[in-house]
Design a protein around this motif. Structure first.
Motif, mmCIF file in Angstrom:
data_model
loop_
_atom_site.group_PDB
_atom_site.id
_atom_site.type_symbol
_atom_site.label_atom_id
_atom_site.label_comp_id
_atom_site.label_asym_id
_atom_site.label_seq_id
_atom_site.Cartn_x
_atom_site.Cartn_y
_atom_site.Cartn_z
ATOM 1 N N VAL A 12 1.107 -1.637 0.319
ATOM 2 C CA VAL A 12 0.061 0.061 0.362
ATOM 3 C C VAL A 12 1.083 1.439 -0.153
ATOM 4 O O VAL A 12 0.042 2.406 -0.949
ATOM 5 C CB VAL A 12 -1.122 -0.332 1.158
ATOM 6 C CG1 VAL A 12 -1.652 1.385 1.438
ATOM 7 C CG2 VAL A 12 -1.599 -1.443 0.801
ATOM 8 N N ASN A 13 2.421 0.938 0.880
ATOM 9 C CA ASN A 13 2.832 2.581 0.486
ATOM 10 C C ASN A 13 3.631 2.871 -0.491
ATOM 11 O O ASN A 13 3.352 3.656 -0.889
ATOM 12 C CB ASN A 13 3.890 2.084 1.423
ATOM 13 C CG ASN A 13 2.929 2.526 3.134
ATOM 14 O OD1 ASN A 13 2.560 2.460 2.999
ATOM 15 N ND2 ASN A 13 3.979 1.732 4.110
ATOM 16 N N GLN A 14 4.138 2.130 -1.640
ATOM 17 C CA GLN A 14 4.230 1.689 -2.315
ATOM 18 C C GLN A 14 3.374 2.462 -3.233
ATOM 19 O O GLN A 14 3.645 3.487 -4.237
ATOM 20 C CB GLN A 14 5.037 0.790 -2.883
ATOM 21 C CG GLN A 14 6.384 0.080 -2.582
ATOM 22 C CD GLN A 14 6.611 -1.627 -2.584
ATOM 23 O OE1 GLN A 14 5.785 -2.054 -2.783
ATOM 24 N NE2 GLN A 14 8.443 -1.961 -3.105
ATOM 25 N N LEU A 15 2.492 2.399 -3.334
ATOM 26 C CA LEU A 15 1.549 2.080 -4.330
ATOM 27 C C LEU A 15 0.856 4.004 -4.350
ATOM 28 O O LEU A 15 0.791 4.341 -4.637
ATOM 29 C CB LEU A 15 -0.004 1.230 -4.211
ATOM 30 C CG LEU A 15 -1.458 2.029 -4.874
ATOM 31 C CD1 LEU A 15 -1.577 1.472 -6.523
ATOM 32 C CD2 LEU A 15 -2.907 1.399 -4.444
ATOM 33 N N ALA A 16 1.119 4.029 -3.094
ATOM 34 C CA ALA A 16 0.229 5.286 -2.294
ATOM 35 C C ALA A 16 1.778 6.249 -3.771
ATOM 36 O O ALA A 16 0.982 6.861 -3.917
ATOM 37 C CB ALA A 16 0.291 5.347 -1.249
ATOM 38 N N ILE A 17 2.736 5.817 -2.766
ATOM 39 C CA ILE A 17 3.723 7.076 -3.681
ATOM 40 C C ILE A 17 3.784 7.024 -5.631
ATOM 41 O O ILE A 17 3.913 8.164 -5.889
ATOM 42 C CB ILE A 17 5.399 6.837 -3.727
ATOM 43 C CG1 ILE A 17 5.802 6.168 -1.704
ATOM 44 C CG2 ILE A 17 6.331 7.055 -4.377
ATOM 45 C CD1 ILE A 17 6.877 6.117 -1.071
ATOM 46 N N MET A 18 3.318 6.066 -5.705
ATOM 47 C CA MET A 18 3.396 6.209 -7.151
ATOM 48 C C MET A 18 1.787 6.662 -7.762
ATOM 49 O O MET A 18 1.879 7.193 -9.083
ATOM 50 C CB MET A 18 3.098 4.102 -7.888
ATOM 51 C CG MET A 18 4.421 3.572 -7.778
ATOM 52 S SD MET A 18 6.016 4.408 -7.902
ATOM 53 C CE MET A 18 6.498 3.682 -9.276
ATOM 54 N N LEU A 19 0.834 6.085 -6.812
ATOM 55 C CA LEU A 19 -0.417 7.416 -7.558
ATOM 56 C C LEU A 19 -0.027 8.891 -7.348
ATOM 57 O O LEU A 19 -0.475 9.362 -8.200
ATOM 58 C CB LEU A 19 -1.031 6.748 -6.616
ATOM 59 C CG LEU A 19 -1.437 5.499 -6.980
ATOM 60 C CD1 LEU A 19 -3.114 4.906 -5.941
ATOM 61 C CD2 LEU A 19 -2.755 5.505 -8.250
ATOM 62 N N ASN A 20 0.573 8.635 -6.064
ATOM 63 C CA ASN A 20 1.315 10.711 -6.140
ATOM 64 C C ASN A 20 1.845 11.042 -7.524
ATOM 65 O O ASN A 20 1.590 12.316 -7.810
ATOM 66 C CB ASN A 20 1.579 10.615 -4.502
ATOM 67 C CG ASN A 20 1.044 10.743 -3.215
ATOM 68 O OD1 ASN A 20 -0.476 11.538 -3.658
ATOM 69 N ND2 ASN A 20 1.311 10.600 -2.687
ATOM 70 N N GLN A 21 2.646 9.878 -7.920
ATOM 71 C CA GLN A 21 3.649 11.381 -8.980
ATOM 72 C C GLN A 21 2.481 10.390 -10.169
ATOM 73 O O GLN A 21 2.810 11.708 -10.942
ATOM 74 C CB GLN A 21 4.835 9.421 -9.537
ATOM 75 C CG GLN A 21 5.515 9.435 -7.861
ATOM 76 C CD GLN A 21 6.475 8.514 -8.535
ATOM 77 O OE1 GLN A 21 6.399 7.877 -9.431
ATOM 78 N NE2 GLN A 21 7.755 8.891 -7.394
ATOM 79 N N GLU A 22 1.679 9.804 -10.217
ATOM 80 C CA GLU A 22 0.641 10.090 -11.440
ATOM 81 C C GLU A 22 -0.274 10.822 -11.044
ATOM 82 O O GLU A 22 -0.939 11.558 -12.135
ATOM 83 C CB GLU A 22 -0.122 8.281 -11.191
ATOM 84 C CG GLU A 22 -0.691 8.150 -12.644
ATOM 85 C CD GLU A 22 -0.545 7.957 -14.624
ATOM 86 O OE1 GLU A 22 -1.259 7.565 -14.760
ATOM 87 O OE2 GLU A 22 0.614 7.793 -13.748
ATOM 88 N N GLU A 23 -0.766 11.527 -10.142
ATOM 89 C CA GLU A 23 -1.449 12.302 -10.507
ATOM 90 C C GLU A 23 -0.908 14.365 -10.829
ATOM 91 O O GLU A 23 -1.686 14.497 -11.127
ATOM 92 C CB GLU A 23 -1.622 12.631 -8.257
ATOM 93 C CG GLU A 23 -3.364 12.897 -8.437
ATOM 94 C CD GLU A 23 -3.939 14.060 -6.775
ATOM 95 O OE1 GLU A 23 -4.936 13.714 -6.823
ATOM 96 O OE2 GLU A 23 -3.100 13.449 -5.945
ATOM 97 N N ALA A 24 0.228 14.112 -9.773
ATOM 98 C CA ALA A 24 0.682 14.740 -10.297
ATOM 99 C C ALA A 24 1.140 14.900 -12.146
ATOM 100 O O ALA A 24 0.831 16.346 -12.607
ATOM 101 C CB ALA A 24 2.494 15.146 -9.915
ATOM 102 N N ARG A 25 1.606 13.995 -12.837
ATOM 103 C CA ARG A 25 1.159 13.674 -13.900
ATOM 104 C C ARG A 25 0.839 14.410 -14.648
ATOM 105 O O ARG A 25 0.206 14.901 -15.451
ATOM 106 C CB ARG A 25 2.309 12.337 -14.446
ATOM 107 C CG ARG A 25 2.072 12.164 -15.639
ATOM 108 C CD ARG A 25 2.625 10.812 -15.897
ATOM 109 N NE ARG A 25 1.441 9.830 -15.907
ATOM 110 C CZ ARG A 25 0.523 10.121 -17.194
ATOM 111 N NH1 ARG A 25 0.849 10.757 -18.431
ATOM 112 N NH2 ARG A 25 -0.313 9.337 -17.347
ATOM 113 N N LEU A 26 -0.832 13.637 -13.996
ATOM 114 C CA LEU A 26 -2.158 13.759 -14.517
ATOM 115 C C LEU A 26 -2.437 15.224 -14.543
ATOM 116 O O LEU A 26 -3.354 15.771 -15.687
ATOM 117 C CB LEU A 26 -3.060 12.722 -14.442
ATOM 118 C CG LEU A 26 -3.161 11.046 -13.786
ATOM 119 C CD1 LEU A 26 -4.645 10.762 -13.689
ATOM 120 C CD2 LEU A 26 -3.814 11.418 -15.992
#
Length: 126
Positions: free
Chosen positions: A108-122
């Protein structure tokens, strides 16, 4: 004396403290089952609506899983990762495809980090 009146009225009268405590325990088992069902339904149907940041959404889903665990229902971390991924809107489709093609599983922690990056990209694309 410390039990709220609305709870006292639902318990049967008894002269035995052991029987009284047993009645209290039985009463709250029913409440736990109901709460478990409610929390599970919320976890399964929850969708990210974009009104807040993705990290808050992931934390809320993680908190629901933690509450279920305290009620005796273990939610596997990788299962929770899938629930979070499935709760994302269509614009996260490429992100989900990328995750599904990888050999590694994220916690879950790794997913949260990657989702933050994806949200910033979007957000940059908008």
């Amino acid at each position: 004396m410390a039990i709220a009146n609305y709870i006292k009225t639902t318990l049967s009268k008894t002269d035995s403290a052991k029987e009284f405590l047993s009645n209290v325990e039985d009463r709250f088992k029913t409440v736990d089952k109901s709460l478990t069902g409610t929390l599970m339904a919320k976890l399964i149907t929850m969708k990210f609506d974009g009104k807040r940041v993705i990290q808050e959404h992931a934390i809320e889903m993680t908190n629901l899983a933690a509450q279920l665990q305290t009620l005796g229902m273990n939610v596997d971390e990788f299962f929770l990762v899938q629930f979070i991924l499935n709760s994302l809107p269509p614009q996260y489709g490429p992100f989900q495809i990328n995750y599904n093609t990888m050999k590694d599983k994220w916690n879950v922690n790794q997913l949260a980090i990657m989702l933050n990056q994806e949200e910033a990209r979007l957000n940059q694309l908008e």
